[in-house]
Design a protein around this motif. Structure first.
Motif, short mmCIF file in Angstrom:
data_model
loop_
_atom_site.label_atom_id
_atom_site.label_comp_id
_atom_site.label_asym_id
_atom_site.label_seq_id
_atom_site.Cartn_x
_atom_site.Cartn_y
_atom_site.Cartn_z
N VAL A 317 0.88 -1.18 0.00
CA VAL A 317 0.00 0.00 0.00
C VAL A 317 0.91 1.23 0.00
O VAL A 317 1.81 1.34 0.84
CB VAL A 317 -0.92 0.04 1.24
N ASP A 318 0.70 2.09 -0.97
CA ASP A 318 1.54 3.27 -1.13
C ASP A 318 0.79 4.44 -0.48
O ASP A 318 -0.28 4.82 -0.93
CB ASP A 318 1.72 3.50 -2.64
N CYS A 319 1.36 4.99 0.63
CA CYS A 319 0.63 6.02 1.38
C CYS A 319 1.40 7.33 1.38
O CYS A 319 2.63 7.35 1.31
CB CYS A 319 0.47 5.64 2.85
N GLN A 320 0.63 8.39 1.53
CA GLN A 320 1.22 9.70 1.74
C GLN A 320 0.75 10.18 3.10
O GLN A 320 -0.46 10.22 3.36
CB GLN A 320 0.71 10.62 0.67
N ILE A 321 1.70 10.50 3.98
CA ILE A 321 1.35 10.86 5.36
C ILE A 321 1.82 12.28 5.65
O ILE A 321 3.01 12.59 5.47
CB ILE A 321 2.04 9.90 6.38
N GLN A 322 0.91 13.11 6.11
CA GLN A 322 1.27 14.48 6.54
C GLN A 322 1.72 14.38 8.00
O GLN A 322 0.95 13.96 8.88
CB GLN A 322 0.04 15.37 6.41
N VAL A 323 3.00 14.75 8.25
CA VAL A 323 3.53 14.59 9.61
C VAL A 323 3.07 15.75 10.49
O VAL A 323 3.14 16.92 10.08
CB VAL A 323 5.07 14.49 9.58
N GLU A 324 2.62 15.39 11.69
CA GLU A 324 2.08 16.37 12.64
C GLU A 324 3.13 17.43 13.00
O GLU A 324 4.30 17.09 13.18
CB GLU A 324 1.72 15.61 13.93
N GLY A 325 2.71 18.67 13.09
CA GLY A 325 3.58 19.75 13.57
C GLY A 325 4.62 20.19 12.56
O GLY A 325 5.63 20.80 12.93
N SER A 326 4.43 19.87 11.27
CA SER A 326 5.41 20.28 10.26
C SER A 326 4.76 20.26 8.88
O SER A 326 3.62 19.81 8.72
CB SER A 326 6.60 19.32 10.26
N ASP A 327 5.54 20.72 7.89
CA ASP A 327 5.04 20.66 6.51
C ASP A 327 5.56 19.41 5.80
O ASP A 327 5.47 19.31 4.59
CB ASP A 327 5.48 21.92 5.75
#
Ligand code: ATP
Length: 363
Positions: A317-327
């Motif tokens: 599964v190819d995921c894109q994750i937005q990391v908390e507290g940053s861009d």
């Protein structure tokens, strides 16, 4: 069996430096790929080694013989090299056996019987015994490729040069022929330079790979070296997929970007300096809440993030994750059994050894 040494090689076309101060060493019996994007100077380098072009600066040595320099270029037929082209360059009016025997035209010392024996032997090695009387137009692309390989090998060259030899084949055959080329290399052990823009092909075929950019070798190493220890952004992105995180070294061995703090592979960073990190998508682990304790105990970096996108690819599964507290947005390749919803909060574990600092000055 000699090796090849290239020192400070430069070739210009008008204002364009096709090859610029290239240094490269191919050890005896080694297969080295020249890998890089279109226009980086791969073919020009190969043509310089073959003796079709004269350099403006630098030298090419084979063993203890200097074959090219700005003042002298040994002609191609006196180099004990054979070259295989993308187009195969087979004679359509000659049979398979005729095309292979053509490779022996400069070997005046061989008797007719010796020539025939050599052609038969090489036909057997490339598994074309049954096609010796056919014409190139009656062969598949893969078979034509084998004839081109056979014609090059029959002269028993000291050095073999291959220029994108698989690019005219369909995808499946191309994969199969990679293994075939590797098998032949292992059988003959001829010092080989192999030009390709296909990183997977270079990784399968080569002992070592030289990554070229703008006419220079920016990094040279085994497939594993280049994948696991890229020195620059260019190599990190060209060999496989990666995440690049631009941060600042805030402590020895720690890189920070916004609210993201990552312990990294090397402690050898200048505190206060900008650092780019390469993190391979498959080195980031998605962890369930009950595993967090274990992951922290083994010293991994722990991040929280939100799933932006998750695409099921069958084997992953190819995921894109937005990391908390940053861009920072990380691409993660997770096992196919895991299912995610867009907007779901997840925890990520990244071992410090998976955060590779890149040398910014390395192009
Ligand atoms: P590709 O993968 O597209 O074949 P390459 O890495 O083999 O590219 P080269 O063919 O060596 O690249 O070309 C390097 C540079 O030199 C390019 O900018 C190209 O346009 C230029 N060049 C190559 N041959 C010539 C020529 N005969 N005249 C002028 N410019 C040339």
């Amino acid at each position: 069996m000699p090796g090849v040494t290239i020192k400070g090689l430069t070739k210009r076309y008008g204002d364009v430096a096709a090859v610029e101060g290239l240094d490269l060493q191919v050890k005896p019996g080694e297969l080295v790929s020249l890998l890089g994007p279109s226009g980086c100077g791969k073919t020009t380098t190969l043509r310089l080694v073959a003796g079709f072009l004269k350099p403006e600066a630098g030298e090419i040595w084979v063993g203890d013989r200097c074959l090219s320099s700005p003042i002298t270029v040994v002609p191609p037929e006196r180099r004990r090299m054979a070259m295989i082209f993308q187009s195969y360059a087979l004679w359509p009016h000659m049979t398979v056996a005729g095309n292979i025997a053509y490779g022996l035209r400069f070997k005046k010392e061989l008797s007719k019987a010796d020539r025939e024996k050599r052609v038969k032997e090489i036909l057997r090695i490339v598994q074309l015994e049954l096609s010796e009387s056919r014409y190139p137009g009656e062969l598949s692309g893969g078979q034509q490729q084998r004839v081109a390989v056979a014609r090059a090998l029959v002269v028993e060259p000291e050095i073999l040069l291959l220029d994108e030899p698989l690019s005219n084949l369909d995808a499946n055959l191309r994969e199969e022929m990679r293994f075939e080329i590797r098998r032949l290399h292992e059988a003959f052990g001829i010092t080989t330079l192999y030009v390709t823009h296909d990183q997977a092909e270079a990784m399968v075929i080569s002992d070592r790979i030289a990554v070229l950019r703008g006419g220079r070798a920016v990094q040279m190493g085994t497939a594993e070296d280049l994948f696991q220890r890229p020195r620059s952004r260019f190599v990190a992105e060209f060999i496989g997929k990666t995440n690049l995180v631009d941060g600042i070294a805030t402590e020895p061995g720690v890189v920070t970007r916004g609210g993201v703090r990552l312990r990294v592979a090397s402690a050898d960073l200048t505190v206060g300096a900008p650092v780019a990190l390469s993190i391979r998508p498959h080195m980031i682990e998605l962890v369930a809440d009950h595993q967090i304790g274990t992951v922290s105990a083994r010293g991994d970096n722990l991040l929280r993030g939100t799933v932006q996108r998750a695409s099921y690819l069958g084997d992953a599964v190819d995921c894109q994750i937005q990391v908390e507290g940053s861009d920072v947005i990380l691409r993660v390749v997770a096992p196919p059994g895991l299912r995610f919803r867009q907007g779901e909060t997840v925890s990520l574990a990244v071992a410090p050894s998976a955060c590779i600092p890149l040398v910014e000055s390395a192009v």
